[in-house]
Design a protein around this motif. Structure first.
Motif, PDB file in Angstrom:
ATOM      1  N   GLU A  39       0.821  -1.294   0.128  1.00 14.63           N
ATOM      2  CA  GLU A  39      -0.099   0.011   0.018  1.00 14.63           C
ATOM      3  C   GLU A  39       0.958   1.265  -0.154  1.00 14.63           C
ATOM      4  O   GLU A  39       0.731   1.990  -0.926  1.00 14.63           O
ATOM      5  N   ARG A  40       1.761   1.096   0.782  1.00 13.70           N
ATOM      6  CA  ARG A  40       3.030   2.226   0.988  1.00 13.70           C
ATOM      7  C   ARG A  40       3.407   2.571  -0.481  1.00 13.70           C
ATOM      8  O   ARG A  40       3.382   3.678  -0.946  1.00 13.70           O
ATOM      9  N   GLU A  41       4.047   1.536  -0.942  1.00 15.32           N
ATOM     10  CA  GLU A  41       4.601   1.703  -2.424  1.00 15.32           C
ATOM     11  C   GLU A  41       3.837   2.352  -3.270  1.00 15.32           C
ATOM     12  O   GLU A  41       3.961   3.298  -4.206  1.00 15.32           O
ATOM     13  N   LEU A  42       2.246   1.873  -3.278  1.00 15.18           N
ATOM     14  CA  LEU A  42       1.321   2.391  -4.322  1.00 15.18           C
ATOM     15  C   LEU A  42       1.088   3.826  -4.001  1.00 15.18           C
ATOM     16  O   LEU A  42       1.004   4.487  -5.128  1.00 15.18           O
TER      17      LEU A  42
ATOM     18  N   GLY B 112       3.787  10.197  -7.142  1.00 14.34           N
ATOM     19  CA  GLY B 112       4.979  10.743  -7.895  1.00 14.34           C
ATOM     20  C   GLY B 112       6.005  11.083  -7.108  1.00 14.34           C
ATOM     21  O   GLY B 112       6.932  11.269  -7.541  1.00 14.34           O
ATOM     22  N   GLU B 113       6.148  10.268  -5.769  1.00 16.01           N
ATOM     23  CA  GLU B 113       7.172  10.340  -4.972  1.00 16.01           C
ATOM     24  C   GLU B 113       8.273   9.620  -5.437  1.00 16.01           C
ATOM     25  O   GLU B 113       9.379   9.953  -5.489  1.00 16.01           O
ATOM     26  N   ILE B 114       7.907   8.388  -5.952  1.00 13.13           N
ATOM     27  CA  ILE B 114       9.093   7.702  -6.406  1.00 13.13           C
ATOM     28  C   ILE B 114       8.559   7.181  -7.936  1.00 13.13           C
ATOM     29  O   ILE B 114       7.392   7.032  -8.482  1.00 13.13           O
TER      30      ILE B 114
ATOM     31  N   ARG C 234      10.542   0.928 -15.675  1.00 13.40           N
ATOM     32  CA  ARG C 234       9.261   0.746 -16.441  1.00 13.40           C
ATOM     33  C   ARG C 234       8.551   1.884 -16.318  1.00 13.40           C
ATOM     34  O   ARG C 234       8.743   2.912 -15.470  1.00 13.40           O
ATOM     35  N   ALA C 235       7.248   1.994 -17.041  1.00 13.09           N
ATOM     36  CA  ALA C 235       6.493   3.116 -16.981  1.00 13.09           C
ATOM     37  C   ALA C 235       5.772   3.028 -15.506  1.00 13.09           C
ATOM     38  O   ALA C 235       5.559   1.866 -14.962  1.00 13.09           O
TER      39      ALA C 235
END
Lengths: 437, 510
Positions: free
Chosen positions: A189-192, A198-200, A206-207
């Protein structure tokens, strides 16, 4: 293939073997306890005792190697950091080596000593002294049940849920089914969230959209999996299994009757006290609850507390029947015979008014003995008689009681002269019928 | 792989009945015979209650046994552990008789019953029937007869000679339980009746001969022939003799016939258990691998439901748990775990060998016949040779096995070989040695019985690596032994390599 249902076969095939084992352990312990009794004061029944038993009886010796000699090697799993040639300190407490040899010399080598708890000691002490009729009374009495632990079961009330076992099974099941943990989902969830804000950007170039799509899918799968594989499933649950075990009603009352008239001196009272103590200890072994009623008498009888009973002073004549009547009164009032096992212990120097003896014997035969499990009468010999070799003139009470005792096995009578007489007397009094010495 | 929709599972839910049991057994046996090529004895499933299981457990797993207090002692221990919940009951007990008896407990769920059937009724049973060691040491068709005889004979003796007299012999024989096996000889069973008759005949002949000598000759022998006679005697008694129980049975001077028969009974039990001692690792490995394989195939065919399979996995993982050496639950290598891992490893080597495997196991690597290879291994090896042959470097790495040397002369333990190139062979050798039956119990021989002198029995313990006997235990055993022999007994400890005398026990000194 055939299937045979053996469940109807008798169980307890090993009960015989078990009994053999207990017999074996007991006979040597009993022997040791007997030895021990000789050396201890009778008052000291409460401390635990070191008992030495010959070890052959329950040992199963084999030729085996002494771990304290020679060189051996073993293969172990789970090496983490050891390299060949590393040394590891021996665990302490093992380094002695050959210690057993030192104790090998002399007589003691083939027996081993261990400490019996007070309970174990008394159990053995009283083992073959079961009171007459006690068994019969037990059978007559209504049985109550007590719950005892007996392993685990898959069903049961919530209060018996065994958390450790249940969670352990849950853990195994979740691991086996690959259920994602909370931390793993949160990570996704955090990564998403960070991708979306747009933080990472994806590290592999990849796109962002592809990665977001992929993450959403993974996350979705993980959530679905979590929903379908519950954290705790009913099949995980384990309950403590508790089974009822029947127990006989276990309460008894013990009446201590004592003559405290002037003819009983302190010494004689001391002897009586030890006798009562021993009786009380014995009853306490067999019944969960033993109540004690103290009745002292001169020419009048009264119920008193323990301290007064043994230490209070009173002077007067001697009418024994008053004590017996008082005892009957108390029993009628508080201890109905169908709820209590009644034991009566009477200590006296044997003096009584001649005409009262008859009343006593009548009370005994007609009322007390039919109601009581057992009655013990001990006659304490006065100091001056203890060293006399001449046969003692029989006391009034003794002469009165003797025919009753002959006709009625529920009454036992003995004479005590000094402290060391007490225990054998006690043993005689309550010897299990038919038990051999 | 996915289940055919038309297949219905063999059973549903945890409860079982005789139909599901028999249906499941047949399905399991079909897989074992048709797909795995296994060939167990016919099976008799015996359903017992947990109480009866405890019973069987305590009588060393025998369906019937002679009465003895030591079984009661074991029963008391087991019962205490079970009642307090420290330990679960064994799920099964299986007897290597023909037909084999497999005990299953009524409290088990159907999934557990299926596992037990695959494990014991198929796995162990196939192993019993085909393993060389079992074939050499036990005769499956006489097991139940022997057990019945043992029980009735002991009970008869108790009636006739009293319990104490019987127990004295049995107690003493039990202490020598590990020394009642002919490790060196071909161990084929001898017909007890025949042996009995032969011995009686021999004794009679010896007696007649002695009478004759006494009558006809002056009892005067030249000095030098005494030593000859002694040598003859030693030869006649088959000395040195490792099978102490047998020696006593045949040669103890004061025993009555019934006492000798009791010794023979205990010796029979010892021999019966010998193959189990020698193949524990393989036997459990075989059974565990078999139940895993069969249950998985049942699942793949849709014959058992996922729930049941899950329960099976839970059970299985409990069985093959192996704590590491520094874990507080560690109590040695788990034969189920190591055996299972080795079987799986052999399958891997047969089907997907690495270069390393090809170098280490040229004859089986990549042969594409994993099950046949396993069957061969199960038939031809015992634990010690099995480990020596099949323990692979990969398994040593996976298990991170290492060798620890404890030399009492040194102040610390020393780590020997570990899981690296230099250590694989050493670890393997050390582990195999650990399973060597000669290492399992001390090597003790009867070396002499001074029948012409004071009739003292002489024993010798060949000390390997300086490991001497525990003196207290040794004295206790010798006292028992002395009761059987009837005269004094001494035991000398000699270093096996230097022949130096290290210590002497003499029964008349304690």
């Amino acid at each position: 293939m055939t299937i045979v249902d053996r469940r109807q076969n008798p169980t307890g095939r090993n009960l015989g073997n078990r009994q053999r084992f207990l017999d074996r352990a007991k006979s040597s312990l009993r022997q040791a306890v007997k030895e021990n009794i000789r050396n201890r004061s009778i008052e000291d029944t409460t401390s635990s005792e070191r008992v030495v038993i010959p070890s052959d009886d329950i040992q199963e010796p084999t030729f085996q190697r002494d771990a304290a000699t020679g060189r051996r090697s073993g293969v172990l799993p789970g090496n983490r950091e050891y390299q060949s040639g590393d040394t590891i300190a021996r665990p302490s407490g093992q380094g002695g080596g050959g210690g057993s040899k030192a104790s090998e010399d002399g007589d003691g080598e083939d027996s081993f000593a261990f400490t019996l708890s007070r309970d174990e000691f008394l159990d053995l002490l009283f083992e073959d002294l079961a009171l007459p009729d006690m068994l019969a009374k037990k059978l007559k009495s209504v049985e109550t049940t007590r719950m005892r632990r007996a392993g685990y079961t898959t069903s049961g009330p919530a209060t018996r849920l065994n958390m450790v076992r249940s969670l352990r099974r849950s853990l195994v099941r979740r691991a086996a089914l690959d259920r994602p943990g909370t931390a793993a989902v949160e990570e996704l969830e955090r990564e998403l969230a960070r991708l979306e804000s747009g933080e990472i950007v994806p590290a592999d170039g990849r796109a962002r959209e592809t990665r977001i799509e992929e993450l959403r899918e993974t996350l979705d799968r993980a959530r679905r999996k979590r929903a379908s594989v519950p954290f705790l499933d009913p099949i995980d649950l384990r309950y403590n299994r508790i089974e009822p075990q029947p127990e006989p009603i276990a309460q008894a009352v013990m009446f201590c009757l004592m003559d405290v008239s002037a003819s009983m001196d302190e010494d004689m009272k001391g002897l009586a006290k030890r006798f009562f103590m021993l009786l009380h200890l014995f009853l306490a072994r067999h019944y969960e609850q033993v109540e004690v009623v103290f009745i002292r008498h001169t020419q009048r009888a009264e119920e008193v507390d323990e301290q007064t009973f043994f230490e209070g002073r009173q002077t007067g004549g001697t009418i024994v029947s008053t004590a017996l009547e008082e005892m009957l009164r108390v029993a009628a009032q508080r201890y109905p015979p169908d709820e209590y096992n009644i034991y009566v212990a009477q200590a006296s120097d044997g003096d009584n008014l001649s005409r009262d003896v008859e009343i006593c014997t009548r009370l005994l035969t007609e009322q007390i003995l039919p109601m009581a499990q057992y009655m013990a009468y001990v006659e304490i010999l006065p100091q001056r008689d203890r060293f006399s070799m001449a046969p003692r003139r029989e006391s009034d009470l003794w002469r009165g009681y003797a025919p009753v005792a002959e006709a009625n096995p529920g009454l036992a009578m003995r004479r005590i002269a000094e402290a060391r007489d007490i225990f054998p007397v006690f043993r005689d009094l309550f010897r299990t019928e038919g038990a051999s010495e | 792989m996915s289940a055919d929709d038309t297949v219905t599972p063999l059973f549903q839910g945890p409860s079982w009945n005789f139909n599901t049991l028999s249906r499941t057994h047949d399905a399991i046996e079909a897989i074992a015979r048709d797909e795995l090529g296994m060939d167990p004895y016919p099976t008799r499933l015996e359903v017992v209650s947990s109480e009866q299981m405890l019973d069987a457990y305590a009588s060393t797993g025998m369906p019937l046994n002679y009465p003895h207090w030591s079984f009661g002692k074991r029963f008391a221990q087991q019962e205490m552990l079970y009642r307090k919940g420290f330990q679960q009951l064994a799920l099964e007990i299986v007897i290597n008789s023909d037909p084999s008896l497999c005990y299953i407990m009524e409290d088990n769920t159907m999934a557990a019953q299926a596992t037990v059937i695959a494990h014991a009724a198929i796995g162990h049973n196939h192993f019993f029937r085909h393993n060389e060691v079992f074939r050499a040491w036990t005769e499956a068709d006489t097991v139940l007869d022997e057990l019945r005889h043992a029980r009735s004979f002991v009970m008869e003796c108790e009636k006739r000679h009293g319990r104490a007299a019987v127990e004295e012999v049995l107690d003493a024989a039990h202490t020598l339980f590990a020394h009642g096996v002919d490790r060196n000889r071909n161990a084929k069973h001898q017909d007890p009746a025949e042996t009995r008759a032969r011995l009686a005949e021999r004794r009679r002949a010896a007696r007649d001969e002695a009478d004759e000598l006494w009558l006809r000759t002056v009892p005067q022998q030249p000095e030098d022939s005494a030593s000859n006679a002694e040598a003859d005697e030693r030869r006649a008694m088959g000395l040195p003799e490792e099978n102490i129980l047998m020696f006593l049975e045949h040669h103890a001077p004061l025993l009555a016939e019934w006492q000798r028969e009791l010794l023979r009974i205990v010796r029979w039990f010892s021999t019966y258990f010998e193959p189990q001692r020698q193949t524990k690792l393989m036997n459990e490995g075989c059974a565990t691998w078999t139940h895993f394989e069969i249950m998985t195939r049942l699942r793949d065919k849709g014959l058992i439901e996922d729930g049941a399979y899950l329960e099976f996995l839970d059970l299985h993982s409990m069985v093959v748990a192996q704590p590491t050496f520094d874990h507080q639950g560690y109590s040695g290598l788990n034969p189920y775990a190591l055996g299972f891992a080795m079987m799986r490893d052999i399958v891997r080597i047969c089907t997907e060998p690495t270069e390393e495997d090809t170098a280490w196991f040229p004859d089986i690597a990549g042969n594409g016949e994993p099950v046949a290879t396993l069957r061969r291994a199960w038939a031809e090896f015992r634990d010690e040779s099995f480990v020596r042959q099949f323990l692979s470097p990969k398994l040593i790495r996976d298990w991170r096995l290492f060798q620890l040397v404890d030399d009492r002369a040194a102040p610390e333990y020393v780590v020997g070989a570990i899981h690296d190139e230099a250590g694989y062979r050493d670890v393997r050798r050390a582990l195999a040695d650990q399973y060597d039956p000669a290492v399992l119990s001390p090597r003790i021989e009867v070396t002499g019985a001074d029948l012409r002198g004071d009739r003292r029995l002489h024993l010798c313990h060949w000390v390997e690596d300086g490991q001497q006997l525990d003196p207290l235990e040794a004295r206790r055993v010798l006292r028992h032994l002395g009761r059987l022999w009837g005269y004094d007994v001494s035991l000398v400890e000699r270093d096996a390599t230097t022949d130096a005398e290290l210590f002497t026990f003499r029964s008349d000194e304690f």
